[in-house]
Design an enzyme around this catalytic site. Structure first.
Site, PDB file in Angstrom:
ATOM      1  N   GLY A  84       0.826  -1.200   0.000  1.00  0.00           N
ATOM      2  CA  GLY A  84       0.000   0.000   0.000  1.00  0.00           C
ATOM      3  C   GLY A  84       0.858   1.246   0.000  1.00  0.00           C
ATOM      4  N   ASP A  88      -1.014  11.597   0.459  1.00  0.00           N
ATOM      5  CA  ASP A  88      -1.948  12.410   1.237  1.00  0.00           C
ATOM      6  C   ASP A  88      -1.935  13.875   0.820  1.00  0.00           C
ATOM      7  OD1 ASP A  88      -2.243  10.057   2.618  1.00  0.00           O
ATOM      8  OD2 ASP A  88      -1.380  10.789   4.495  1.00  0.00           O
ATOM      9  N   GLN A 144      -7.106  12.243   3.108  1.00  0.00           N
ATOM     10  CA  GLN A 144      -6.889  10.894   2.552  1.00  0.00           C
ATOM     11  C   GLN A 144      -8.123  10.410   1.784  1.00  0.00           C
ATOM     12  OE1 GLN A 144      -5.578   8.234   5.770  1.00  0.00           O
ATOM     13  NE2 GLN A 144      -3.485   8.551   5.047  1.00  0.00           N
ATOM     14  N   TYR A 147      -6.917   7.486  -0.304  1.00  0.00           N
ATOM     15  CA  TYR A 147      -6.534   6.312   0.504  1.00  0.00           C
ATOM     16  C   TYR A 147      -7.755   5.691   1.185  1.00  0.00           C
ATOM     17  CZ  TYR A 147      -3.826   3.768   4.116  1.00  0.00           C
ATOM     18  OH  TYR A 147      -3.286   2.811   4.944  1.00  0.00           O
ATOM     19  N   TYR A 179      -2.980   3.083  13.827  1.00  0.00           N
ATOM     20  CA  TYR A 179      -1.641   3.643  13.575  1.00  0.00           C
ATOM     21  C   TYR A 179      -0.567   2.684  14.091  1.00  0.00           C
ATOM     22  CZ  TYR A 179      -3.747   7.953  12.055  1.00  0.00           C
ATOM     23  OH  TYR A 179      -4.472   8.884  11.346  1.00  0.00           O
ATOM     24  N   ILE A 180       0.241   2.207  13.155  1.00  0.00           N
ATOM     25  CA  ILE A 180       1.303   1.242  13.463  1.00  0.00           C
ATOM     26  C   ILE A 180       2.649   1.923  13.199  1.00  0.00           C
ATOM     27  CG2 ILE A 180       2.207  -1.072  12.952  1.00  0.00           C
ATOM     28  CD1 ILE A 180      -0.740  -1.093  13.928  1.00  0.00           C
TER      29      ILE A 180
HETATM   30  N1  LIG Z   1       1.504   1.856   9.033  1.00  0.00           N
HETATM   31  C1  LIG Z   1       0.272   2.038   9.444  1.00  0.00           C
HETATM   32  O1  LIG Z   1       0.012   2.647  10.491  1.00  0.00           O
HETATM   33  C2  LIG Z   1      -0.866   1.488   8.677  1.00  0.00           C
HETATM   34  C3  LIG Z   1      -2.157   1.662   9.190  1.00  0.00           C
HETATM   35  C4  LIG Z   1      -3.232   1.128   8.508  1.00  0.00           C
HETATM   36  C5  LIG Z   1      -3.024   0.407   7.345  1.00  0.00           C
HETATM   37  N2  LIG Z   1      -1.767   0.256   6.871  1.00  0.00           N
HETATM   38  C6  LIG Z   1      -1.614  -0.518   5.637  1.00  0.00           C
HETATM   39  O2  LIG Z   1      -0.697  -1.572   5.884  1.00  0.00           O
HETATM   40  C7  LIG Z   1       0.021  -1.870   4.699  1.00  0.00           C
HETATM   41  C8  LIG Z   1       1.509  -1.801   4.959  1.00  0.00           C
HETATM   42  O3  LIG Z   1       1.837  -0.494   5.417  1.00  0.00           O
HETATM   43  P1  LIG Z   1       3.305  -0.118   5.936  1.00  0.00           P
HETATM   44  O4  LIG Z   1       3.138   1.035   6.846  1.00  0.00           O
HETATM   45  O5  LIG Z   1       4.003  -1.342   6.421  1.00  0.00           O
HETATM   46  O6  LIG Z   1       3.966   0.403   4.561  1.00  0.00           O
HETATM   47  P2  LIG Z   1       5.504   0.657   4.179  1.00  0.00           P
HETATM   48  O7  LIG Z   1       6.374   0.533   5.397  1.00  0.00           O
HETATM   49  O8  LIG Z   1       5.502   1.938   3.419  1.00  0.00           O
HETATM   50  O9  LIG Z   1       5.832  -0.575   3.196  1.00  0.00           O
HETATM   51  C9  LIG Z   1       5.086  -0.700   2.023  1.00  0.00           C
HETATM   52  C10 LIG Z   1       5.479  -1.968   1.305  1.00  0.00           C
HETATM   53  O10 LIG Z   1       4.634  -2.084   0.149  1.00  0.00           O
HETATM   54  C11 LIG Z   1       5.439  -2.204  -1.012  1.00  0.00           C
HETATM   55  N3  LIG Z   1       4.737  -1.611  -2.153  1.00  0.00           N
HETATM   56  C12 LIG Z   1       4.269  -0.348  -2.297  1.00  0.00           C
HETATM   57  N4  LIG Z   1       3.703  -0.190  -3.504  1.00  0.00           N
HETATM   58  C13 LIG Z   1       3.817  -1.389  -4.144  1.00  0.00           C
HETATM   59  C14 LIG Z   1       3.461  -1.857  -5.435  1.00  0.00           C
HETATM   60  N5  LIG Z   1       2.835  -1.077  -6.318  1.00  0.00           N
HETATM   61  N6  LIG Z   1       3.767  -3.145  -5.754  1.00  0.00           N
HETATM   62  C15 LIG Z   1       4.388  -3.958  -4.871  1.00  0.00           C
HETATM   63  N7  LIG Z   1       4.749  -3.571  -3.633  1.00  0.00           N
HETATM   64  C16 LIG Z   1       4.475  -2.298  -3.284  1.00  0.00           C
HETATM   65  C17 LIG Z   1       6.727  -1.497  -0.664  1.00  0.00           C
HETATM   66  O11 LIG Z   1       7.779  -1.941  -1.536  1.00  0.00           O
HETATM   67  P3  LIG Z   1       9.192  -1.125  -1.637  1.00  0.00           P
HETATM   68  O12 LIG Z   1       9.912  -1.423  -0.352  1.00  0.00           O
HETATM   69  O13 LIG Z   1       9.853  -1.670  -2.826  1.00  0.00           O
HETATM   70  O14 LIG Z   1       8.812   0.336  -1.738  1.00  0.00           O
HETATM   71  C18 LIG Z   1       6.902  -1.937   0.781  1.00  0.00           C
HETATM   72  O15 LIG Z   1       7.445  -3.251   0.835  1.00  0.00           O
HETATM   73  C19 LIG Z   1      -0.454  -0.864   3.645  1.00  0.00           C
HETATM   74  O16 LIG Z   1      -1.468  -1.422   2.860  1.00  0.00           O
HETATM   75  C20 LIG Z   1      -1.005   0.268   4.485  1.00  0.00           C
HETATM   76  O17 LIG Z   1      -1.962   1.019   3.792  1.00  0.00           O
HETATM   77  C21 LIG Z   1      -0.683   0.784   7.501  1.00  0.00           C
END
Ligand SMILES: NC(=O)c1ccc[n+]([C@@H]2O[C@H](COP(=O)([O-])OP(=O)(O)OC[C@H]3O[C@@H](n4cnc5c(N)ncnc54)[C@H](OP(=O)(O)O)[C@@H]3O)[C@@H](O)[C@H]2O)c1
Length: 241
Positions: A84, A88, A144, A147, A179-180
């Protein structure tokens, strides 16, 4: 034989914790990523989990990437749609590109990844599809619109596909993290985090990626076979639905 699991965006943040959690639970894991080779290779060296680069927003890349994983590891029985992005900005400043980038990755990515593995899951009579949505897909969030729309769409995808998979032994569920503490959230200015986000979380802290990973491991297990079309809200009490 270990079940094969693909985790999209499985090399960083929540996805990395999910990949490791599934590996520790005995799965044969493939971690997909988009372009950050340095992080992906460091993750591979550290965990021994193979990494595969393709863009989940492109259907043919998903077909080709999944074929490579299946040739290396075997049929995919567990799919975690975690990849994802955020772009924003307030709606009046949002460009068409801000909109399509987020929709194509966060919503269409689920179609692109699930559609190629679905026939095999149906034929084998077993499958687990776990979609990482967001609290902001449940409640909406200023800045967002793109999003939140995609993440709300992920929940519609989950509930509809669950009905189609149920009779074939395939469960489809969603997790809505709050929020993680990953790079995505750490990119929020510290002042905003401390003054505007943390006070909204009753448990008084950010979640840990491993707390989401443990939900995934449960939903992937045989023990969760009666759970489908569900959403687990893992948000520290911030929002009840
Ligand atoms: N963090 C939060 O608080 C939170 C809260 C609610 C939901 N989420 C959801 O949880 C999921 C993971 O979030 P995160 O915070 O761990 O994100 P992150 O740390 O930014 O990591 C995102 C990962 O997704 C990969 N990615 C992004 N676009 C892609 C694409 N088009 N094709 C293949 N891989 C792709 C990235 O690859 P690269 O390393 O190559 O860039 C990376 O491995 C997301 O769906 C996010 O919306 C997160």
């Amino acid at each position: 034989m270990s079940r094969v699991a693909i985790v999209t965006g499985g090399t960083r943040g929540i996805g990395a914790a999910i990949s490791v959690g599934l590996k520790e639970a005995g799965y044969n894991v493939a971690a997909n990523y988009a372009g950050n080779d340095e992080k992906a290779n460091a993750f591979k060296d550290e965990t021994g989990i193979p990494v595969y680069k393709w863009d989940v927003s492109d259907y043919q890349s998903c077909v080709d990437g999944i074929a490579k994983v299946e040739a290396d590891l075997g049929p995919v029985e567990v799919l975690v749609n975690n990849a994802g992005i955020t772009r924003d900005t307030m709606f009046h400043k949002m460009t068409p590109e801000n909109w399509t980038d987020v929709i194509n990755t966060n919503l269409t990515g689920l179609f692109n990844m699930t559609h190629p593995v679905w026939p095999g899951m149906r034929d084998r009579g077993f499958g687990r599809v776990i979609n990482i949505s967001s609290i902001n897909g449940q409640k909406g969030q200023m800045g967002q619109v793109n999003y939140s729309s995609a993440k709300a769409g992920d929940l519609g995808f989950t509930k509809s596909l669950a009905q189609e998979g149920a009779a074939k032994g395939i469960t489809v569920n969603a997790i809505c993290p709050g929020y993680i503490g990953t790079e995505m959230v750490r990119a929020v200015p510290e002042k905003v985090l401390n003054e505007r986000i943390l006070p909204l979380i009753p448990v008084g802290r950010l979640g840990e990626p491993e707390e989401i990973a443990r939900c995934v491991v449960f939903l992937a297990s045989d023990d969760a076979g009666f759970i489908t079309g569900s959403t687990i809200s893992a948000n520290g009490g911030q929002y009840f639905i």
